[in-house]
Design an enzyme around this catalytic site. Structure first.
Site, PDB file in Angstrom:
ATOM      1  N   LYS A 179     -22.538   9.483  -7.759  1.00 34.27           N
ATOM      2  CA  LYS A 179     -21.233  10.087  -8.062  1.00 34.27           C
ATOM      3  C   LYS A 179     -21.282  10.855  -9.385  1.00 34.27           C
ATOM      4  O   LYS A 179     -20.761  11.970  -9.481  1.00 34.27           O
ATOM      5  CB  LYS A 179     -20.149   8.995  -8.109  1.00 34.27           C
ATOM      6  CG  LYS A 179     -19.836   8.425  -6.719  1.00 34.27           C
ATOM      7  CD  LYS A 179     -18.988   7.157  -6.783  1.00 34.27           C
ATOM      8  CE  LYS A 179     -18.863   6.542  -5.392  1.00 34.27           C
ATOM      9  NZ  LYS A 179     -18.131   5.255  -5.379  1.00 34.27           N
ATOM     10  N   GLN A 232     -15.787   0.880  -9.454  1.00 34.40           N
ATOM     11  CA  GLN A 232     -16.728   0.704  -8.355  1.00 34.40           C
ATOM     12  C   GLN A 232     -16.580  -0.693  -7.756  1.00 34.40           C
ATOM     13  O   GLN A 232     -16.595  -1.691  -8.471  1.00 34.40           O
ATOM     14  CB  GLN A 232     -18.172   0.934  -8.862  1.00 34.40           C
ATOM     15  CG  GLN A 232     -19.221   0.846  -7.782  1.00 34.40           C
ATOM     16  CD  GLN A 232     -19.099   1.936  -6.715  1.00 34.40           C
ATOM     17  OE1 GLN A 232     -18.858   3.103  -7.013  1.00 34.40           O
ATOM     18  NE2 GLN A 232     -19.244   1.558  -5.447  1.00 34.40           N
ATOM     19  N   ASP A 284      -9.834   7.462  -5.854  1.00 35.30           N
ATOM     20  CA  ASP A 284     -10.417   6.768  -4.703  1.00 35.30           C
ATOM     21  C   ASP A 284      -9.397   6.626  -3.569  1.00 35.30           C
ATOM     22  O   ASP A 284      -9.760   6.331  -2.434  1.00 35.30           O
ATOM     23  CB  ASP A 284     -10.867   5.350  -5.123  1.00 35.30           C
ATOM     24  CG  ASP A 284     -12.379   5.234  -5.227  1.00 35.30           C
ATOM     25  OD1 ASP A 284     -13.081   6.093  -4.649  1.00 35.30           O
ATOM     26  OD2 ASP A 284     -12.857   4.284  -5.871  1.00 35.30           O
TER      27      ASP A 284
END
Ligand code: NAD
Length: 299
Positions: free
Chosen positions: A57, A101, A124
């Site tokens: 990412k 994460q 997200d």
């Protein structure tokens, strides 16, 4: 076995087009005198796979002109400390997107952490505000993996309209939002959608009728040829590490479908790797740029 050769849904290719588009948009945004978009990543603990995902990412950010910073916290970090960091990033006007994460260590409740992120920075798309708005068809950040699946279907003109779609897997981050996106009566949806999960009594009874079969269960080889309709479109989201001493890293990635037997019946199929995976990162880049532009939640 039949000699059917399916069309490949090339996520690497579509993701690279999206990244190029984001890169161009980010550079136009800068040239208008704005600061560069910034993504703040938080990684708690030393999960190997998580480190690989975070690495992918942040590298993608660099390539498209998005600044990124990763806060690495030890396994022992308390939920309170983690939320304090998030509160600080929520207030930081230089930060557009915040990504924690997953998975988190077991002493931390993921939903409590996700809810502590300002939904306007939740790139997200996991915050209940964004999930709720997705469900009622309002502008929101959309979970990157299912949003990536919708982009793949669009790119290859595989319209879900009036199709029977079966989603295997009902997680909050993949299966459920994918089913919501596909069944909304809007431009990209209009499918009749069934969600299956580990409590589904007879999986084949559902999968065999699917015009589009989306599999996100995390079970290698769960779906085999006999479970699939001739000509079905197969989206395999699974990313499972299988020990392989002949591979450089000691493992290889496989999906949730037994590729050969499923491909023998499919009209279109995503490979693993190179299918859905690259789309997830590309959509994260897209969401972060939207956050910088305050395009979803105007200031
Ligand atoms: P999860 O563990 O949160 O959820 C799994 C879902 O599958 C659950 O709803 C469960 O009931 C269902 N399931 C499990 N076993 C089943 C079975 N035998 N039959 C039917 N349903 C079953 O998983 P997740 O986070 O949604 O991830 C699913 C898979 O997708 C994993 O392999 C994960 O690595 C992969 N994934 C890939 C990407 C990507 O970018 N390609 C992103 C996220 C997740």
């Amino acid at each position: 076995m039949s000699s059917n050769i399916p069309n490949i849904i090339d996520g690497q290719h579509v993701a690279s087009l999206i990244r190029e588009e984001v890169s161009q948009d980010a550079s136009d945004w800068l040239s208008l005198g704005n600061r560069a978009p910034k993504l703040q990543v938080i990684l708690v603990g030393g999960n190997q796979a998580s480190k690989v995902y975070v690495g992918a990412k942040t590298k993608a950010c660099e390539e498209v002109g998005i600044l990124s910073e990763t806060l690495m916290l030890p396994d022992t970090t308390s939920e309170k400390i983690l939320k304090d960091h998030i509160a600080r990033f929520n207030d930081d006007e230089e930060i557009d997107g915040i990504l924690v994460q997953l998975p988190l260590p077991s002493h931390i409740t993921p939903l409590a952490v996700i809810e502590s992120i300002d939904h306007r920075k939740d790139v997200d798309g996991f915050h209940p505000m964004n999930v709720g708005r997705l469900t009622i068809g309002q502008p929101c950040y959309r979970s990157c993996t299912p949003a990536g699946i919708m982009e793949l279907l669009k790119y290859y003109s595989l319209s879900p309209k009036s199709k029977d779609v079966v989603v295997v897997g009902a997680s909050n981050i993949v299966g459920s939002p994918a089913a919501i996106m596909l069944s909304r009566e809007n431009e990209e949806g209009k499918a009749t959608t069934t969600i299956c999960h580990k409590y589904t009594r007879d999986l084949t009874r559902h999968t065999i009728g699917a015009d589009i079969l989306i599999v996100a269960a995390g079970v290698p080889g769960l779906i085999t040829g006999p479970m699939v309709k001739e000509g079905a479109i197969i989206i395999d989201v699974g990313m499972n590490r299988i020990a392989d001493p002949t591979a450089q890293r000691g493992y290889r990635l496989v999906g949730d479908c037994d590729y050969d037997s499923v491909a023998a019946k499919a009209s279109w199929i995503t490979p693993v790797p190179g299918g859905v995976g690259p789309m997830t990162v590309a959509m994260l880049m897209k969401n972060t740029l939207l956050a910088a532009k305050k395009a979803v939640y105007p200031a």
